[in-house]
Design an enzyme around this catalytic site. Sequence first.
Site, PDB file in Angstrom:
ATOM      1  N   HIS A 197       6.837   1.474  10.070  1.00  0.00           N
ATOM      2  CA  HIS A 197       5.551   0.926   9.654  1.00  0.00           C
ATOM      3  C   HIS A 197       5.704  -0.475   9.057  1.00  0.00           C
ATOM      4  O   HIS A 197       4.900  -1.357   9.317  1.00  0.00           O
ATOM      5  CB  HIS A 197       4.921   1.878   8.637  1.00  0.00           C
ATOM      6  N   HIS A 215      -5.114   2.817  10.394  1.00  0.00           N
ATOM      7  CA  HIS A 215      -4.938   3.772   9.310  1.00  0.00           C
ATOM      8  C   HIS A 215      -5.100   5.157   9.916  1.00  0.00           C
ATOM      9  O   HIS A 215      -5.899   5.974   9.448  1.00  0.00           O
ATOM     10  CB  HIS A 215      -5.925   3.518   8.164  1.00  0.00           C
TER      11      HIS A 215
END
Lengths: 256, 769
Positions: free
Chosen positions: B63, B114
């Site tokens: 990430h 998200h």
Amino acid sequence: MTSIPLIGEAVAIAAEPRLAGAKIGVVTFPGTLDDRDAARAVRLAGGTAVSLWHADSELGDVDAVIIPGGFSYGDYLRAGAISRFAPLMSKIIDAANSEAKLPVLGICNGFQILTESHLLPGSMIKNDHLKFICRDQTLRVENANTAWTVDYTDGQEIIVPLKNQDGQYIADEKTLDALEAEGRVVFRYVGFNPNGSRRDIAGISNAAGNVVGLMPHPEHAVETGFGPESLDGAPRDTDGLGFFTSVLTKIVGGDK
Amino acid sequence: MTTETTKKFNIDTVEHAAKTPDTELPWAELGLKQNEFDEIVKVLGRRPTGAELAMYSVMWSEHCSYKSSKNHLRQFGEKVTEEMKKDMLVGIGENAGVTNLGDGWAVTFKIESHNSPSFVEPYQGAATGIGGIVRDIISMGARPVAVMDPLRFGAIDHPDTARVMHGAVAGIGGYGNCLGLPNIGGEMVFDSVYQGNPLVNALAVGVMRHEDIRLANASGKGNKVVLFGARTGGDGIGGASVLASESFDDTKPSKRPAVQVGDPFAEKVLIECCLELFKGSLVEGIQDLGAAGISCATSELASNGDGGMEVELTSVLLRDPTLTPGEILMSESQERMMAVVTPENIEAFEAVMDKWAVEYSWLGEVTDTGRLIITWEGEVIVDVDPRTVAHDGPVYDRPFARPEWQDSVQANTFTGSVEDAGRPSAPSELAAAVTELVASPNMCSKAWITNQYDRYVGGNTAMAFPDDSGVVRVDEETGLGVALATDANGRYTYLEPYQGAQLALAEAYRNVATSGAVPMAVSDCLNFGSPEDPDVMWQLAEAIRGLSDACMELGIPVTGGNVSLYNQTGTTPIHPSPVVAVLGKLDDVARRTPSGWREDGQAIYLLGTTAAELDGSEWSNLRGHLGGLPPKVDLAAERALGEILINASRDGMVDAAHDLSEGGLAAALVESSLRYGVGARIALEELMERDGVDLFTALFSETQARAVVSVPRSEEVRFKDMCTARGFAHLRIGVVDAAGGKLEINGVEELSLDALREAHEGTLPKHFG
């Protein structure tokens, strides 16, 4: 060329320096969202907008006050429940109730704050469908004699944006009857009740007509190209401007 | 709750680590691989402390480090011409890229994912997605002015879809509406491939004056480092909990939420507070706290600066006093910012904090040692070269290969397939097909969603959903503004990733140009499955290659974005979904072109030609087919079409324009008619003859580089001349009919607008209440 008006043109402002002399205070709480819009609306109507900070202890020399929409202090408790205790609010409450009858307009969260402050009766709860709703809403002006509606006519229909989560106006039957009888229901939803408000009430006033609160947002309908659209194609994007010209006219005209 | 005010931890200091090289560390539980842990030991010349391990593990995660995609993402920086760079004030690598708008204005925008938090806890996941992207924009020194949300959910009738959909939409609204940012558009797609892996992407755009651009770096020895905003709590810690073994006491809560919890009011105040700081030039560098919290902010600020940084971790204000040093470093509590302030500005900085009642604490200062040193009650628990944490993480050349199944999928074309049986051709069948299309989950009205978002706040929204792009005014004096659109087509990209990514860009580009804006910059959110699967890695590599090639050809640079990998359930990945956002510029938003026609008698033109391209289309999707090759990409045609639409808008030659994409001409005609409730009379015979297609294909093909426009009678000659001069196919296909209340297409049974509206708008309320 198109007959649809272009957007973003400077809206014609009447060259009336006497209006520019009128000062309209716009209150900002930390979570206020529509203060810039309210100030723009005042300017477009020809007046002078004055920023007021929630923590201020003086109102200054404003001729009227707008409490705009937003989430004042986050509204995690109950919309407007804490804001009514802001230092500036006590000054506004006093001025609204005074002999001088300061014109006060509460929009959306501002309306919620006015009911919490007991300047207006009743209360707002969550929309009956439990969702936030944003739409172009038709309203009927039921009383064109308040400080904020004199530039409209009784029964006139206007379109202004509505956007809220807690917009369902409630009050006990006796209060509602009294509001109706005294002509204090100033705006009613037309065609569609967007939140379950009692008797389709969108906005009300105090007995003197200087304090008006409503859930829809007239400050979002003051500039060509940036306001609501109507399905019939007719431009309706400046229907809200009348609120602001009304109060300026009232102030400058020296009406009570 | 414990009332204990002092807490004792068995602190794993740097000194201790040096003395105890053989201590077992939970690096595997933190997601590190053996080679990565060995690398950390090599970099440090000793084993990492618990706190250092926490920092490296999260900063070297996929990430934060882009370790699987970095080698491919380079192309976005490499395939750039000087011409493309001329308006780029800040490129990829910062919190968000910045593009010059002229007149001293600059714009910054970025799109991020998200996804997984939004599946676990849809409301908070989606809400904090908005919060995070908005803080990225503030970090650049900009005032955020709008947000958008591309959403992809599972099948519309799957029971879990309602949970995710209700939560995500309410979260986006609940958070975004409190920030005072209009939500001006996005996307909504339903497909069972997203059932266990919804895509919740969020875009924010902000504007600033050139002189206000701020970068995330900590420079100037002796300058102070401050953390402000919300307090640090135990939310969003994720992997850090395995480090709880460093704690002595057992009074702490055993379960911590892995999903962050948002407080929009705190964010709103933070926005205003930051803008006031910028206005007074009170910060030297600023960084938001998002993924990896303080670990990320300190290491990135220090790494980007010219010196080092020293920070005392016990100075961090806590929501939960039992947090361990590792947890504090990794907490992803929302609504926090870190800034670097000169000693002279401390007083003024504190005054701004006090005005907005924002909490802050001074954590330390900038040094000239080149080291990031973090102490706990004076004892050193982190001593690293910040670059090794923030920028020199591992980079992998993951193996990739064209999947074995790709050929058979591409050979399975829709035309003539079992699913294609009974293709509509009679007038009544075609009318039913049009109605079915516009009522279908992906083509129906999104009003149920967008009506839960505030599109008005700010008073600068010139256009929003359902128009082709969202348009926001930047300068009230001149009318200067920006247009934004996001697009992606997972089915196209599944069929052919290189082209699919280009098609996403082409559509977003077309949408922006359709509204009259000049496309300027791109931000992308690459949502893919596991990079450890060579099939998926190939999709990712091809998509990036396709996208970067297409950006070069269209002449618009990628200024930022985000990669979201591991979007899969078990071994089944989602369709590769590169969501592409294009930003365009309008010199005067008054000239923007809406998607619906209004004026009776105006001529309706179709720009571009139509081929038989039904593979991957919405129609084939409705029939349960996915195979073949997606529509052909023709970027030269997209560019030519874009120029026509932009000129037509500038010179007042069109009153309405709507691009053709999913659902083809049928969808565009219905949407343009329903926009203002004004119908049209359409005849497609000439088109069918010119392009050699039947009526069904003319209506449902998804050939690219097309748009419908309505042209005032007085402008028709000029408009046709312009198209002819540019050699672009244009054909008058009908007229606007204001009185009829219907959409008439020769060969298709009459469609009343009321019935179309009911079908179009009824779908979401029917499923979601």
